[in-house]
Design a protein around this motif. Structure first.
Motif, mmCIF file in Angstrom:
data_model
loop_
_atom_site.group_PDB
_atom_site.id
_atom_site.type_symbol
_atom_site.label_atom_id
_atom_site.label_comp_id
_atom_site.label_asym_id
_atom_site.label_seq_id
_atom_site.Cartn_x
_atom_site.Cartn_y
_atom_site.Cartn_z
ATOM 1 N N PRO A 121 3.699 -5.725 -5.247
ATOM 2 C CA PRO A 121 3.444 -5.858 -3.810
ATOM 3 C C PRO A 121 4.100 -7.077 -3.176
ATOM 4 O O PRO A 121 4.496 -7.033 -2.007
ATOM 5 N N GLU A 122 4.242 -8.140 -3.945
ATOM 6 C CA GLU A 122 4.845 -9.364 -3.407
ATOM 7 C C GLU A 122 6.331 -9.186 -3.112
ATOM 8 O O GLU A 122 6.926 -9.958 -2.340
ATOM 9 N N LYS A 123 6.948 -8.152 -3.684
ATOM 10 C CA LYS A 123 8.375 -7.880 -3.467
ATOM 11 C C LYS A 123 8.616 -6.723 -2.497
ATOM 12 O O LYS A 123 9.762 -6.449 -2.136
ATOM 13 N N TYR A 124 7.548 -6.066 -2.079
ATOM 14 C CA TYR A 124 7.688 -4.873 -1.237
ATOM 15 C C TYR A 124 8.237 -5.250 0.128
ATOM 16 O O TYR A 124 7.650 -6.053 0.861
ATOM 17 N N ASN A 125 9.380 -4.659 0.486
ATOM 18 C CA ASN A 125 10.023 -4.931 1.768
ATOM 19 C C ASN A 125 10.375 -3.601 2.437
ATOM 20 O O ASN A 125 11.405 -2.989 2.131
ATOM 21 N N PRO A 126 9.539 -3.131 3.355
ATOM 22 C CA PRO A 126 9.744 -1.821 3.979
ATOM 23 C C PRO A 126 10.576 -1.862 5.251
ATOM 24 O O PRO A 126 10.577 -0.885 6.009
ATOM 25 N N SER A 127 11.261 -2.956 5.502
ATOM 26 C CA SER A 127 11.997 -3.095 6.767
ATOM 27 C C SER A 127 13.083 -2.028 6.927
ATOM 28 O O SER A 127 13.384 -1.604 8.047
ATOM 29 N N GLU A 128 13.638 -1.566 5.806
ATOM 30 C CA GLU A 128 14.697 -0.544 5.837
ATOM 31 C C GLU A 128 14.238 0.739 6.509
ATOM 32 O O GLU A 128 15.018 1.415 7.188
ATOM 33 N N PHE A 129 12.964 1.077 6.346
ATOM 34 C CA PHE A 129 12.451 2.330 6.905
ATOM 35 C C PHE A 129 11.321 2.095 7.916
ATOM 36 O O PHE A 129 10.554 2.998 8.238
ATOM 37 N N GLY A 130 11.225 0.880 8.428
ATOM 38 C CA GLY A 130 10.288 0.595 9.511
ATOM 39 C C GLY A 130 8.833 0.590 9.112
ATOM 40 O O GLY A 130 7.958 0.900 9.939
ATOM 41 N N GLY A 131 8.561 0.226 7.859
ATOM 42 C CA GLY A 131 7.185 0.212 7.376
ATOM 43 C C GLY A 131 6.499 -1.135 7.555
ATOM 44 O O GLY A 131 7.054 -2.078 8.125
ATOM 45 N N GLU A 132 5.286 -1.217 7.051
ATOM 46 C CA GLU A 132 4.439 -2.400 7.174
ATOM 47 C C GLU A 132 4.319 -3.085 5.821
ATOM 48 O O GLU A 132 4.152 -2.427 4.795
ATOM 49 N N SER A 133 4.368 -4.384 5.803
ATOM 50 C CA SER A 133 4.289 -5.145 4.559
ATOM 51 C C SER A 133 2.840 -5.328 4.113
ATOM 52 O O SER A 133 1.901 -5.179 4.908
ATOM 53 N N TYR A 134 2.662 -5.672 2.850
ATOM 54 C CA TYR A 134 1.330 -5.988 2.349
ATOM 55 C C TYR A 134 0.755 -7.205 3.075
ATOM 56 O O TYR A 134 -0.453 -7.267 3.339
ATOM 57 N N SER A 135 1.602 -8.174 3.395
ATOM 58 C CA SER A 135 1.121 -9.362 4.103
ATOM 59 C C SER A 135 0.509 -9.000 5.443
ATOM 60 O O SER A 135 -0.519 -9.555 5.849
ATOM 61 N N ALA A 136 1.129 -8.045 6.131
ATOM 62 C CA ALA A 136 0.600 -7.606 7.425
ATOM 63 C C ALA A 136 -0.732 -6.887 7.248
ATOM 64 O O ALA A 136 -1.652 -7.056 8.061
#
Length: 207
Positions: A113-128
């Protein structure tokens, strides 16, 4: 003392089709999901709930309604809480998970989860998700009583692991909460939380 009963919604078609079931997906419960929710309601029927909160997405709201419909006490009105909505998968929402089997962000979503970066497909991060989960927790009144809180797999798992003081890298170490599982915490001040039961699921004989 406030006791919090967190329940993941019942089974939906996206669950059975192995599709992303995020903030933009809004399927109703399947008949099996409705039956799951009623059984949870029967199991919790003697709990005198003093407050009820649910994600406004149909699957969570319907689950909360069915749980409370079985209760033997005067039931509170369900407060629809947008902060409890499922993680937003962006363009992936509603799409088959298998389609992205080799995508590095699917691996990160599930295991890092600390590496999850959904910016490519317009998603939401775990931090959010953590931030809005904490906002919800801090908004509760924490009066004496029992609170029913109905939400979604990733959002609830993330929130509840945070209540256990887990780091973001540990969010998925126990897997996702199961459909209509019950996780309970107690608190006296809304600051520290004691885990009572994690991801309790009805046995097949109870369903």
């Amino acid at each position: 003392m406030t006791k919090l009963y967190f329940v993941r919604h019942g089974l939906t078609v996206n669950n059975t089709k192995h599709a992303f079931n995020g903030a933009k997906a809004n399927p109703e419960l399947l008949p099996a999901g409705r039956e799951q929710a009623r059984k949870v309601g029967e199991y919790l029927q003697e709990i005198p709930f003093t407050a009820a909160y649910a994600s406004p997405q149909i699957r969570a709201l319907e689950t909360a309604e069915l749980i409370l419909s079985e209760n033997q006490h005067p039931i509170p009105s369900i407060q629809q809480e947008p902060l409890l909505k499922e993680i937003d998968f962006g363009d992936w929402d509603g799409v088959s998970i298998d389609q992205f089997a080799n995508h590095p962000q699917l691996e990160n979503l599930r295991h890092h989860p600390e590496k999850y970066n959904p910016s490519e497909f317009g998603g939401e991060s775990y931090s959010a998700v953590i931030a809005r989960g904490q906002q919800f927790i801090q908004s509760l009144p924490y009066e004496e009583g029992h609170y029913l809180i109905v939400g979604h797999g990733v959002t609830l798992t993330t929130l509840l692991q945070t209540l256990r003081q887990k780091e973001i890298a540990q969010i998925r170490e126990d897997g996702l909460l199961d459909n209509t599982s019950i996780t309970t915490f107690e608190t006296v001040d809304g600051q520290s939380f004691e885990l009572i039961d994690w991801n309790y699921c009805m046995k097949s004989s109870e369903l």
